[in-house]
Design a protein around this motif. Structure first.
Motif, short mmCIF file in Angstrom:
data_model
loop_
_atom_site.label_atom_id
_atom_site.label_comp_id
_atom_site.label_asym_id
_atom_site.label_seq_id
_atom_site.Cartn_x
_atom_site.Cartn_y
_atom_site.Cartn_z
N VAL A 26 -4.81 3.60 -1.15
CA VAL A 26 -5.12 2.71 -2.37
C VAL A 26 -6.14 3.43 -2.95
CG1 VAL A 26 -5.42 0.79 -3.73
CG2 VAL A 26 -3.91 0.73 -1.86
N MET A 27 -7.46 3.53 -2.27
CA MET A 27 -8.73 3.70 -2.78
C MET A 27 -9.15 5.16 -2.45
SD MET A 27 -9.47 0.94 -4.13
CE MET A 27 -10.87 1.76 -4.69
N SER A 28 -9.17 5.79 -1.40
CA SER A 28 -9.62 6.85 -1.11
C SER A 28 -8.91 8.25 -1.88
CB SER A 28 -9.36 7.46 0.29
OG SER A 28 -10.22 6.81 1.15
N ALA A 87 0.88 -1.23 0.14
CA ALA A 87 -0.08 0.02 -0.01
C ALA A 87 0.94 1.32 0.02
CB ALA A 87 -1.09 0.00 1.20
N SER A 88 1.44 1.57 -1.20
CA SER A 88 2.38 2.60 -1.16
C SER A 88 1.83 3.68 -2.02
CB SER A 88 3.75 2.02 -1.84
OG SER A 88 3.63 1.71 -3.17
N LEU A 115 4.63 0.63 3.21
CA LEU A 115 3.34 1.36 3.85
C LEU A 115 3.54 2.67 4.60
CD1 LEU A 115 0.28 0.89 4.74
CD2 LEU A 115 0.98 0.13 7.07
N TRP A 116 4.94 2.86 4.98
CA TRP A 116 5.10 4.12 5.56
C TRP A 116 5.24 5.03 4.33
CZ3 TRP A 116 10.44 6.00 4.42
CH2 TRP A 116 10.77 7.16 5.07
N ALA A 117 5.97 4.63 3.16
CA ALA A 117 6.01 5.67 2.18
C ALA A 117 4.68 5.92 1.66
CB ALA A 117 6.76 5.30 1.10
N GLY A 118 3.58 4.97 1.57
CA GLY A 118 2.34 4.95 0.99
C GLY A 118 1.56 6.30 1.68
N ALA A 161 -0.10 9.62 0.65
CA ALA A 161 -1.38 9.96 0.62
C ALA A 161 -1.81 11.10 1.41
CB ALA A 161 -2.17 8.59 1.50
N LEU A 162 -0.98 11.49 2.29
CA LEU A 162 -0.98 12.76 3.06
C LEU A 162 -0.93 14.17 1.94
CD1 LEU A 162 1.20 12.32 6.24
CD2 LEU A 162 -1.16 12.98 6.11
#
Length: 363
Positions: free
Chosen positions: A235-237, A119-120, A166-169, A173-174
């Protein structure tokens, strides 16, 4: 305006979501080819095969995408005989693997389904591919008419991936809420981008509330409510916002100066060791500095520090003298003009340096 169409992705989420493959894909053919990264395909292979076991869906082969989202690699994949034979493409892996598959599926006119193993970023459900030159520098965006038919987010696979992705994701996302709100500020928005803008308000909160716990769970390779919420956000939002807030030739409110910073940073060799979302997260701080949103910048400085995301240039191995090169490379790309005012290289450089100085206090 005569007419336009909007295509939104659907998705399945959970540890057993691959069990839905045959139901979701039944109208699109029987022969599938998996295309993706080597490690990603290795991690997902058993679950994918179990997901189609006993059905009329046949996986013809597992094909490596080439290692980067370039047109050269897309052409290589398109020449593969199993890819030509397949009715549909299963894109497995991270953003660059998925983006390569978008180009392949678009050019071959085949339906494609995405299976993010990390989830990146939101590549799995967005209708835009980020393409690079063979030397690794940013080339351009490739737009497809519609995103993947369906996205399968297997939280067990995501949890078993290195937590750094995930951390980079989370860092990537932020950027969505901040960038969309800036890019659309002061604009008279029609129905679709207005929905995208409103949906962007849902992007920050789950990351800030659940991000740290999700990272801890991922480090332990454990699925959890927090990890699922963060993965869905990444991923989705953000992907839904992307699809609603950009339309080639009509409007583009999908990103702004945070991604301008990232794309500019591709000229700095030392930055190549850092992940996309990691760099974007610092770009968000630079955007907030440029736009003088200091209260939100303080909040994100504190969050970044709490999860070890970058707060200054040193965290990205970027030197102060590199910043003018970054600004020069960023100037002219799509995101550079996605602000409610003119952005200049001089002011951008100063904002990055001011952000870096402020961030030193959080190290």
């Amino acid at each position: 305006m005569s007419h336009y169409s909007v295509f939104l992705p659907s998705y399945s989420v959970g540890q057993d979501c691959y069990n839905e493959i045959t139901e979701v894909t039944r109208r699109f053919g029987r022969k599938a080819v998996v295309v993706g990264g080597k490690t990603a395909m290795e991690k997902a292979k058993e679950s994918l095969l179990d997901g189609v076991k006993g059905s009329n869906v046949e996986i013809l082969d597992f094909v490596w995408y080439g290692g980067n989202s370039t047109y050269e690699n897309a052409e290589m994949v398109m020449k593969n005989e199993k890819v030509k034979e397949a009715d549909m493409i299963f894109a497995v892996g991270g953003g660059r693997a998925v983006d390569t598959c978008k180009v392949v599926a678009d050019k071959l006119d085949k339906p494609f389904f995405t299976f993010p193993t990390i989830a990146s970023n939101c590549a799995a459900c967005s209708a835009i591919a980020v393409m690079y030159n063979q030397d690794g520098t940013f080339k351009e965006y490739y737009y497809i008419k519609a995103p993947a038919v369906h996205t399968f987010i297997n939280t067990k696979v995501v949890a078993e991936a290195p937590e750094t992705y995930l951390w980079a994701g989370i860092g990537d996302a932020l950027s969505k809420q901040t960038e969309v709100l800036l890019a659309s500020s002061g604009k008279k928005l029609s129905h679709t981008p207005l929905i995208g803008r409103q949906l962007s308000y849902a992007c920050d909160e789950p990351l800030l509330e659940f991000g740290k716990k999700a990272l801890e769970d991922c480090k332990m390779n454990e699925t959890s409510y927090e990890l699922e919420q963060v993965a869905l956000d990444i991923v989705m939002s953000t992907g839904l916002v992307s699809n609603l807030s950009s339309k080639p030739g009509m409007y583009y409110y999908n990103s702004s100066l945070a991604h301008a910073f990232y794309n500019g940073s591709t000229v700095v060799q030392e930055a190549e060791a850092h992940l996309h979302g990691e760099i974007v997260s610092f770009g968000v701080l630079c955007l907030l500095t440029y736009d003088k949103q200091f209260e939100k910048r303080k909040k994100l400085f504190e969050f970044n520090k709490s999860v070890n995301l970058p707060v200054c240039l040193d965290d990205l191995d970027i030197k102060k003298e590199d910043v003018p090169k970054i600004a020069a490379r960023a100037n002219g790309i799509t995101e550079w003009s996605c602000a409610p005012y003119e952005v200049t290289e001089e002011k951008f450089v100063q904002a990055v340096l001011d952000c870096d100085e402020a961030g030193q206090a959080y190290r």
